[in-house]
Enzyme design. Structure first.
Site, mmCIF file in Angstrom:
data_model
loop_
_atom_site.group_PDB
_atom_site.id
_atom_site.type_symbol
_atom_site.label_atom_id
_atom_site.label_comp_id
_atom_site.label_asym_id
_atom_site.label_seq_id
_atom_site.Cartn_x
_atom_site.Cartn_y
_atom_site.Cartn_z
ATOM 1 N N HIS A 144 -9.223 1.082 5.479
ATOM 2 C CA HIS A 144 -7.900 1.247 6.090
ATOM 3 C C HIS A 144 -8.028 2.155 7.313
ATOM 4 O O HIS A 144 -8.810 3.104 7.311
ATOM 5 C CB HIS A 144 -6.921 1.855 5.074
ATOM 6 C CG HIS A 144 -5.511 1.791 5.555
ATOM 7 N ND1 HIS A 144 -4.999 2.705 6.448
ATOM 8 C CD2 HIS A 144 -4.523 0.904 5.300
ATOM 9 C CE1 HIS A 144 -3.735 2.380 6.710
ATOM 10 N NE2 HIS A 144 -3.427 1.293 6.034
ATOM 11 N N GLU A 194 -4.689 -5.136 10.686
ATOM 12 C CA GLU A 194 -3.672 -4.092 10.820
ATOM 13 C C GLU A 194 -3.844 -3.375 12.152
ATOM 14 O O GLU A 194 -4.627 -2.413 12.245
ATOM 15 C CB GLU A 194 -3.797 -3.076 9.675
ATOM 16 C CG GLU A 194 -3.529 -3.655 8.300
ATOM 17 C CD GLU A 194 -2.973 -2.605 7.340
ATOM 18 O OE1 GLU A 194 -1.958 -2.890 6.698
ATOM 19 O OE2 GLU A 194 -3.540 -1.503 7.260
ATOM 20 N N ASN A 234 0.875 -1.177 0.000
ATOM 21 C CA ASN A 234 0.000 0.000 0.000
ATOM 22 C C ASN A 234 0.909 1.222 0.000
ATOM 23 O O ASN A 234 1.557 1.518 0.998
ATOM 24 C CB ASN A 234 -0.880 -0.038 1.260
ATOM 25 C CG ASN A 234 -1.685 1.233 1.438
ATOM 26 O OD1 ASN A 234 -1.749 2.075 0.533
ATOM 27 N ND2 ASN A 234 -2.299 1.383 2.603
ATOM 28 N N TRP A 235 0.913 1.911 -1.122
ATOM 29 C CA TRP A 235 1.846 3.048 -1.254
ATOM 30 C C TRP A 235 1.345 4.325 -0.592
ATOM 31 O O TRP A 235 2.051 5.316 -0.539
ATOM 32 C CB TRP A 235 2.128 3.305 -2.745
ATOM 33 C CG TRP A 235 3.073 2.315 -3.356
ATOM 34 C CD1 TRP A 235 3.737 1.295 -2.727
ATOM 35 C CD2 TRP A 235 3.479 2.260 -4.734
ATOM 36 N NE1 TRP A 235 4.523 0.612 -3.616
ATOM 37 C CE2 TRP A 235 4.375 1.182 -4.854
ATOM 38 C CE3 TRP A 235 3.160 3.009 -5.865
ATOM 39 C CZ2 TRP A 235 4.975 0.844 -6.081
ATOM 40 C CZ3 TRP A 235 3.749 2.671 -7.080
ATOM 41 C CH2 TRP A 235 4.647 1.605 -7.186
ATOM 42 N N LYS A 236 0.104 4.330 -0.142
ATOM 43 C CA LYS A 236 -0.458 5.533 0.495
ATOM 44 C C LYS A 236 -0.226 6.748 -0.414
ATOM 45 O O LYS A 236 -0.336 6.617 -1.626
ATOM 46 C CB LYS A 236 0.122 5.698 1.903
ATOM 47 C CG LYS A 236 -0.025 4.398 2.710
ATOM 48 C CD LYS A 236 0.295 4.505 4.160
ATOM 49 C CE LYS A 236 0.090 3.144 4.829
ATOM 50 N NZ LYS A 236 0.320 3.175 6.261
ATOM 51 N N GLY A 265 3.204 -1.151 4.101
ATOM 52 C CA GLY A 265 3.240 0.266 3.762
ATOM 53 C C GLY A 265 4.649 0.690 3.376
ATOM 54 O O GLY A 265 5.110 0.431 2.260
ATOM 55 N N GLY A 266 5.356 1.309 4.319
ATOM 56 C CA GLY A 266 6.671 1.897 4.059
ATOM 57 C C GLY A 266 7.642 0.999 3.304
ATOM 58 O O GLY A 266 8.301 1.440 2.347
ATOM 59 N N SER A 293 4.194 -2.248 10.053
ATOM 60 C CA SER A 293 5.653 -2.298 10.169
ATOM 61 C C SER A 293 6.257 -3.634 9.726
ATOM 62 O O SER A 293 7.193 -4.138 10.361
ATOM 63 C CB SER A 293 6.100 -1.950 11.597
ATOM 64 O OG SER A 293 5.725 -0.614 11.899
ATOM 65 N N GLY A 328 3.284 2.140 10.696
ATOM 66 C CA GLY A 328 4.208 3.265 10.531
ATOM 67 C C GLY A 328 4.993 3.592 11.786
ATOM 68 O O GLY A 328 5.620 4.644 11.873
ATOM 69 N N GLU A 349 -6.322 4.500 8.354
ATOM 70 C CA GLU A 349 -6.105 5.930 8.090
ATOM 71 C C GLU A 349 -7.376 6.566 7.534
ATOM 72 O O GLU A 349 -7.661 7.729 7.796
ATOM 73 C CB GLU A 349 -4.904 6.114 7.145
ATOM 74 C CG GLU A 349 -3.596 5.893 7.898
ATOM 75 C CD GLU A 349 -2.453 5.362 7.055
ATOM 76 O OE1 GLU A 349 -2.513 5.442 5.822
ATOM 77 O OE2 GLU A 349 -1.477 4.860 7.665
HETATM 78 P P1 13P Z 1 3.564 0.298 7.483
HETATM 79 O O1 13P Z 1 4.064 -0.977 6.843
HETATM 80 O O2 13P Z 1 4.277 1.515 6.954
HETATM 81 O O3 13P Z 1 3.520 0.203 8.961
HETATM 82 O O4 13P Z 1 2.031 0.499 6.999
HETATM 83 C C1 13P Z 1 1.154 -0.575 7.095
HETATM 84 C C2 13P Z 1 -0.105 -0.226 6.406
HETATM 85 O O5 13P Z 1 -0.833 0.662 6.840
HETATM 86 C C3 13P Z 1 -0.439 -0.950 5.168
HETATM 87 O O6 13P Z 1 -1.743 -0.696 4.757
#
Ligand code: 13P
Length: 257
Positions: A102, A174, A16-18, A241-242, A220, A180, A104
């Site tokens: 998600h 999640e 997920n590149w956000k 994510g990251g 993470s 993050g 967020e």
């Molecule tokens: P991180 O891997 O950056 O913690 O993010 C996880 C995430 O929210 C994937 O949707």
């Protein structure tokens, strides 16, 4: 109910590149990433770029098995919803998946469990595979409310789908406190939550649907903790994510067996 990792539960490694990556950055990512995962036949690979980079991602992955996902979609087919994108638009752009609920979006855009259910239904009707996210926050875990919160999010969200609809979704656990933050859930904590969710699925639907459901872990996930997480038979993949932004690190995660 068996919790064994049956062959029918094919692993899914999703990124997920956000709000990261322009079109040029998207093209550069795939040029570096594709050769690194050329032999990864053991799992499905999904990337969710921002809307504006979807076309570039679809173009770069057209001769591959990589599936492209939207990060969000509206539940209506069309309408006066400024800033929103419909599931049909995602399909037309070449997406095969969409992330729903998600944390967020729950946190910053007020997405409720009911909206999650509506969005999942709309995605399925359009032919997309929804990746439905849920997870407790730090306070909820610290106060012993994890199962209560997961069960509530499950029942009001994906649990409100029909048997047939539910059998076509992916679930992503999640925990918000791990997103993050670099504080990955231990493999045991993640597996316990997955097991609990699978029990919720069995209670709401059936043992068969529960045994076939793929549950991804997100929060993470990094190249240096992927082995431990994937050693848990309850984990059917990851939502990253990251660490999905960098070709080498996401390839290391995808290639973990
Ligand atoms: P991180 O891997 O950056 O913690 O993010 C996880 C995430 O929210 C994937 O949707």
């Amino acid at each position: 109910m068996s919790d064994s990792h049956t062959p029918s539960r094919r692993r899914v490694m999703a990124g997920n590149w956000k709000m990261y990556k322009t079109q040029a950055e998207t093209r550069a990512f795939f040029e570096a990433f594709l050769p690194l995962i050329a032999d990864a036949d053991h799992c499905d690979i999904v990337i969710a770029p921002p809307f504006t980079s979807i076309a570039a991602a679809v173009e770069k992955t057209k001769d591959t098995k990589i599936g492209i996902a939207g990060q969000n979609s509206h539940w209506q087919k069309e309408g006066a919803f400024t800033g929103e994108v419909s599931t049909g638009m995602l399909v037309e752009s070449g997406c095969r998946y969409v992330i729903v609920g998600h944390s967020e979006r729950r946190q910053y855009n007020g997405e409720t469990d009911d909206i999650v259910a509506q969005k999942s239904r709309s995605a399925l009707a359009a032919g997309l595979i929804p990746i439905v996210c849920l997870g407790e926050n730090f306070t909820e875990r610290e106060t012993g409310r994890t199962e209560e919160v997961l069960s509530q999010q499950f029942i009001g969200g994906p649990g409100a789908l029909t048997h047939e609809e539910f059998s076509r979704i992916l679930l992503a656990y999640e925990p918000v406190w791990a997103i993050g933050t670099g504080r990955t859930a231990t493999p045991e904590i993640a597996a316990a939550a997955h097991q609990f969710l699978r029990r919720c699925v069995q209670d709401q639907f059936s043992a068969e649907i529960a045994a076939g459901l793929r549950i991804l872990y997100g929060g993470s996930v990094k190249p240096d903790n992927i082995q431990g997480l994937m050693a848990q038979r309850e984990l059917d993949g990851t939502l990253v994510g990251g660490a999905s932004l960098e070709p080498k690190s996401f390839a290391t995660i995808v290639n973990c067996k």
